[in-house]
Scaffold this motif. Structure first.
Motif, PDB file in Angstrom:
ATOM      1  N   CYS A 248      40.897  60.319  57.009  1.00 45.15           N
ATOM      2  CA  CYS A 248      40.266  60.431  58.341  1.00 45.15           C
ATOM      3  C   CYS A 248      41.303  60.764  59.415  1.00 45.15           C
ATOM      4  CB  CYS A 248      39.583  59.112  58.720  1.00 45.15           C
ATOM      5  SG  CYS A 248      38.182  58.731  57.661  1.00 45.15           S
ATOM      6  N   THR A 249      40.874  61.531  60.407  1.00 43.38           N
ATOM      7  CA  THR A 249      41.808  61.856  61.496  1.00 43.38           C
ATOM      8  C   THR A 249      41.592  60.960  62.708  1.00 43.38           C
ATOM      9  OG1 THR A 249      40.284  63.536  62.263  1.00 43.38           O
ATOM     10  CG2 THR A 249      42.070  64.293  60.839  1.00 43.38           C
ATOM     11  N   SER A 250      40.544  60.152  62.694  1.00 43.32           N
ATOM     12  CA  SER A 250      40.328  59.238  63.829  1.00 43.32           C
ATOM     13  C   SER A 250      39.600  57.971  63.376  1.00 43.32           C
ATOM     14  CB  SER A 250      39.499  59.916  64.920  1.00 43.32           C
ATOM     15  OG  SER A 250      38.154  60.037  64.485  1.00 43.32           O
ATOM     16  N   TYR A 251      39.704  56.954  64.211  1.00 41.77           N
ATOM     17  CA  TYR A 251      39.020  55.675  63.973  1.00 41.77           C
ATOM     18  C   TYR A 251      37.505  55.932  63.887  1.00 41.77           C
ATOM     19  CZ  TYR A 251      38.945  50.496  64.582  1.00 41.77           C
ATOM     20  OH  TYR A 251      38.818  49.142  64.418  1.00 41.77           O
ATOM     21  N   SER A 252      36.997  56.742  64.815  1.00 43.21           N
ATOM     22  CA  SER A 252      35.543  57.012  64.834  1.00 43.21           C
ATOM     23  C   SER A 252      35.097  57.684  63.545  1.00 43.21           C
ATOM     24  CB  SER A 252      35.179  57.910  66.021  1.00 43.21           C
ATOM     25  OG  SER A 252      35.573  57.301  67.215  1.00 43.21           O
ATOM     26  N   GLU A 253      35.978  58.514  62.975  1.00 41.93           N
ATOM     27  CA  GLU A 253      35.596  59.179  61.722  1.00 41.93           C
ATOM     28  C   GLU A 253      35.407  58.147  60.603  1.00 41.93           C
ATOM     29  OE1 GLU A 253      38.163  62.414  60.482  1.00 41.93           O
ATOM     30  OE2 GLU A 253      37.020  62.649  58.605  1.00 41.93           O
ATOM     31  N   VAL A 254      36.242  57.100  60.619  1.00 45.00           N
ATOM     32  CA  VAL A 254      36.097  56.046  59.592  1.00 45.00           C
ATOM     33  C   VAL A 254      34.689  55.442  59.683  1.00 45.00           C
ATOM     34  CG1 VAL A 254      36.963  53.805  58.780  1.00 45.00           C
ATOM     35  CG2 VAL A 254      38.580  55.525  59.666  1.00 45.00           C
ATOM     36  N   TYR A 255      34.296  55.071  60.890  1.00 44.83           N
ATOM     37  CA  TYR A 255      32.959  54.492  61.070  1.00 44.83           C
ATOM     38  C   TYR A 255      31.872  55.531  60.776  1.00 44.83           C
ATOM     39  CZ  TYR A 255      34.811  50.239  63.387  1.00 44.83           C
ATOM     40  OH  TYR A 255      35.442  49.051  63.682  1.00 44.83           O
ATOM     41  N   GLY A 256      32.128  56.767  61.214  1.00 43.84           N
ATOM     42  CA  GLY A 256      31.149  57.850  61.006  1.00 43.84           C
ATOM     43  C   GLY A 256      30.872  58.052  59.528  1.00 43.84           C
ATOM     44  N   ARG A 257      31.930  58.093  58.708  1.00 42.19           N
ATOM     45  CA  ARG A 257      31.747  58.306  57.268  1.00 42.19           C
ATOM     46  C   ARG A 257      30.980  57.153  56.616  1.00 42.19           C
ATOM     47  NH1 ARG A 257      36.148  61.530  54.064  1.00 42.19           N
ATOM     48  NH2 ARG A 257      36.922  62.937  55.666  1.00 42.19           N
ATOM     49  N   SER A 274      39.951  59.733  71.477  1.00 41.37           N
ATOM     50  CA  SER A 274      40.319  61.138  71.748  1.00 41.37           C
ATOM     51  C   SER A 274      39.091  61.887  72.278  1.00 41.37           C
ATOM     52  CB  SER A 274      40.790  61.797  70.457  1.00 41.37           C
ATOM     53  OG  SER A 274      39.687  61.880  69.558  1.00 41.37           O
ATOM     54  N   GLU A 275      39.317  63.116  72.758  1.00 42.67           N
ATOM     55  CA  GLU A 275      38.194  63.945  73.246  1.00 42.67           C
ATOM     56  C   GLU A 275      37.148  64.129  72.134  1.00 42.67           C
ATOM     57  OE1 GLU A 275      38.209  65.485  76.359  1.00 42.67           O
ATOM     58  OE2 GLU A 275      40.192  64.694  76.919  1.00 42.67           O
ATOM     59  N   GLU A 276      37.641  64.362  70.901  1.00 41.66           N
ATOM     60  CA  GLU A 276      36.705  64.593  69.780  1.00 41.66           C
ATOM     61  C   GLU A 276      35.872  63.333  69.518  1.00 41.66           C
ATOM     62  OE1 GLU A 276      40.006  65.330  69.578  1.00 41.66           O
ATOM     63  OE2 GLU A 276      39.699  67.500  69.795  1.00 41.66           O
ATOM     64  N   GLU A 277      36.529  62.182  69.634  1.00 43.36           N
ATOM     65  CA  GLU A 277      35.781  60.935  69.405  1.00 43.36           C
ATOM     66  C   GLU A 277      34.739  60.721  70.503  1.00 43.36           C
ATOM     67  OE1 GLU A 277      39.571  58.603  68.775  1.00 43.36           O
ATOM     68  OE2 GLU A 277      38.244  57.580  67.346  1.00 43.36           O
ATOM     69  N   ILE A 278      35.128  61.012  71.729  1.00 43.04           N
ATOM     70  CA  ILE A 278      34.166  60.872  72.837  1.00 43.04           C
ATOM     71  C   ILE A 278      32.960  61.787  72.574  1.00 43.04           C
ATOM     72  CG2 ILE A 278      33.796  61.269  75.320  1.00 43.04           C
ATOM     73  CD1 ILE A 278      36.712  60.338  75.759  1.00 43.04           C
ATOM     74  N   ASP A 279      33.248  63.001  72.114  1.00 36.92           N
ATOM     75  CA  ASP A 279      32.175  63.941  71.741  1.00 36.92           C
ATOM     76  C   ASP A 279      31.244  63.342  70.700  1.00 36.92           C
ATOM     77  OD1 ASP A 279      32.617  66.049  73.262  1.00 36.92           O
ATOM     78  OD2 ASP A 279      33.385  67.384  71.678  1.00 36.92           O
ATOM     79  N   MET A 280      31.843  62.674  69.725  1.00 34.79           N
ATOM     80  CA  MET A 280      31.045  62.058  68.655  1.00 34.79           C
ATOM     81  C   MET A 280      30.129  60.972  69.257  1.00 34.79           C
ATOM     82  SD  MET A 280      31.438  61.006  64.950  1.00 34.79           S
ATOM     83  CE  MET A 280      32.868  60.178  64.407  1.00 34.79           C
ATOM     84  N   PHE A 281      30.651  60.170  70.182  1.00 37.63           N
ATOM     85  CA  PHE A 281      29.820  59.154  70.836  1.00 37.63           C
ATOM     86  C   PHE A 281      28.628  59.810  71.531  1.00 37.63           C
ATOM     87  CE2 PHE A 281      31.295  54.727  70.892  1.00 37.63           C
ATOM     88  CZ  PHE A 281      32.400  54.849  70.074  1.00 37.63           C
ATOM     89  N   VAL A 282      28.897  60.922  72.212  1.00 35.35           N
ATOM     90  CA  VAL A 282      27.816  61.580  72.949  1.00 35.35           C
ATOM     91  C   VAL A 282      26.784  62.141  71.964  1.00 35.35           C
ATOM     92  CG1 VAL A 282      27.261  63.467  74.543  1.00 35.35           C
ATOM     93  CG2 VAL A 282      29.345  62.112  74.873  1.00 35.35           C
ATOM     94  N   ARG A 283      27.257  62.834  70.937  1.00 32.89           N
ATOM     95  CA  ARG A 283      26.349  63.441  69.951  1.00 32.89           C
ATOM     96  C   ARG A 283      25.484  62.398  69.266  1.00 32.89           C
ATOM     97  NH1 ARG A 283      28.985  65.003  65.691  1.00 32.89           N
ATOM     98  NH2 ARG A 283      31.039  65.025  66.635  1.00 32.89           N
ATOM     99  N   LYS A 284      26.098  61.279  68.937  1.00 30.57           N
ATOM    100  CA  LYS A 284      25.377  60.243  68.184  1.00 30.57           C
ATOM    101  C   LYS A 284      24.622  59.271  69.089  1.00 30.57           C
ATOM    102  CE  LYS A 284      26.677  61.275  63.948  1.00 30.57           C
ATOM    103  NZ  LYS A 284      25.710  61.529  62.868  1.00 30.57           N
TER     104      LYS A 284
END
Ligand code: GUN
Ligand code: ZN
Length: 444
Positions: A248-257, A274-284
């Motif tokens: 995983c490249t981020s903490y959020s990816e661990v939870y996402g998977r 990170s910006e990508e993680e913030i994006d993931m929060f918004v998308r989800k």
């Protein structure tokens, strides 16, 4: 006494972009707001309202109604440790203070005793909704459920899940953990209490392996439960999580998977996303519980709340006791403003939160973050009546009576009163607290 009550006076309606104050009447019947209108209309037809059998409560000019506070993240079992061990960073503090204390909650009597006081203390501070972590213990955490039900607090309550070994021996094997989480959810639903709901609670990625988190996500989905956890609170924590999840490249990816974000999900902290993680929060559609007191005390960092809000992440406030040192959301609100101001002073691009925005985070923002803004937070028709009656001049009030005002007109005068409560007020000014129309505090 009539279960139909009319409040007449100043009512505060927090919103992120536009806090409103109205002079109005508000009718509450069986816990629900059934009518809201202009104060003048009430006085024009006062006799009719009296005939219809309403109990009438006319507020003084130094009083106002506002939505109840929402604490999106706190640890009920950690209250006996409040104010202790805060010279240590997160991971040391967990090992030395927190896990040993939480281990004590195998004792149900101890649990019941602490939890009844915690719920009372939060209600006294105007917290009408709380999202609680319990402990690893099934029976102990059910004591927290019983306390919230008994005292009529709206609550999400989680039996904490952990299956990775630690020095305190405070964890379960996976099978036992899953069995107990399922039983916990069933038992909470059996109470059939619409104010209290179970929340699936993997502690964080250092305490739970991915297999457990995947299975907890499935239980959440099957039971339509919210999930709560901690994310990206502390740099050492993040380093550790990434070292144990090299794919995983981020903490959020661990939870996402593990599927956590495929449920309604609230994560405490998010200080270093990170910006990508913030994006993931918004998308989800996942939310952040911002916990400024604990982020400062445990030296975790300055959470960029304005940036999260600009990106349209749902944000509420958490006291995060006992990483946080104060049980009051009014305190969290002020500390959120301080953290945001400090970030700006340190050269941050984003402007600091103002008091109106902070009041939104403490109320409607929290309701949105917990996915219940269809029920509470707006004091409008068809919402449940979770509200605070604030009195600036209550007994022993910390707010001075005679002050200089620069207000022009009635609305600005009301705003000044709310502003002073936000900066100076405390539980002594919260003279009545209502949850679903039921009065749960009264010092008027
Ligand atoms: N991360 C994992 N557990 C905890 C906890 O109890 N408090 C805080 N602040 N962070 C955590
Ligand atoms: Zn926490």
């Amino acid at each position: 006494m009539s279960n139909k009550i009319i409040f007449v006076g100043d009512i505060i309606l927090p919103n992120l972009s536009n806090l409103k104050c109205i002079s109005a009447y508000l009718i509450v019947e069986n816990g629900l707001i059934t009518e809201r209108g202009a104060k003048d209309y009430f006085y024009k037809y006062q006799d009719n309202f009296i005939k219809r059998g309403y109990q009438i409560k006319i507020l003084e000019p130094h009083q106002f109604l506002m939505p109840g506070f929402v604490d999106c993240h706190t640890h009920a079992p950690q209250f006996p440790n409040i104010g202790l061990g805060l010279d240590r960073p997160l991971l040391e503090w967990l090992d030395k203070y927190t896990f040993p204390l939480e281990s004590q909650y195998s004792d149900e009597e101890f649990a019941a005793n602490v939890y009844s006081k915690v719920v009372k203390r939060l209600i006294n501070n105007g917290t009408t909704t709380a999202c609680y972590f319990g402990t690893l213990h099934l029976e102990g955490t059910l004591e927290l459920v019983k306390s919230a039900i008994k005292q009529n607090q709206r609550a999400f309550i989680g039996k904490v899940s952990m299956n990775i070994e630690n020095d305190a021996g405070y964890y379960n094997d996976t099978e036992k953990e899953l069995r107990e989480v399922k039983t916990f959810v069933e038992k909470v639903f059996e109470y059939n209490n619409d104010l209290v709901n179970p929340v699936i609670t993997p502690r964080f990625a250092i305490s739970c392996d991915n297999d457990l988190m995947k299975k907890l996500s499935v239980i959440a989905k099957q039971n339509s439960c919210l999930i709560q956890s901690h994310i990206s609170e502390n740099k050492k924590e993040i380093e550790y999580v990434l070292s144990t999840n090299p794919e995983c490249t981020s903490y959020s990816e661990v939870y996402g998977r593990c599927g956590l974000f495929d449920n309604k999900c609230i994560m405490a902290h998010g200080v270093h996303l990170s910006e990508e993680e913030i994006d993931m929060f918004v998308r989800k559609g996942a939310s952040i519980a911002h916990c400024p007191a604990s982020n400062t005390r445990l030296k975790s960092g300055l959470c960029p709340v304005r940036k999260l809000l600009n990106c349209e992440v749902k944000v509420g406030l958490g006291t995060d006791v006992s990483g946080g040192d104060n049980a009051s959301i009014l305190d969290a609100l002020r500390r959120a403003m301080d953290v945001s101001e400090h970030l700006n002073l340190l050269g941050g691009k984003e402007s600091a939160l103002n008091w109106k925005e902070a009041l939104y985070l403490a109320t409607l923002g929290g309701a949105r973050a917990l996915f219940i803004d269809d029920k509470i937070g707006r004091l409008e028709v068809n919402q449940e009546f979770d509200a605070l009656l604030i009195d600036l001049y209550s007994k022993n009030s910390p707010i001075d009576k005679y002050t200089y005002s620069v207000a022009h007109g009635e609305e600005e005068e009301i705003l000044e009163r709310v502003e002073r409560f936000v900066y100076l007020g405390d539980d002594r000014n919260i003279v009545q607290v209502y949850v679903k129309g039921k009065k749960v505090k009264d010092i008027l």
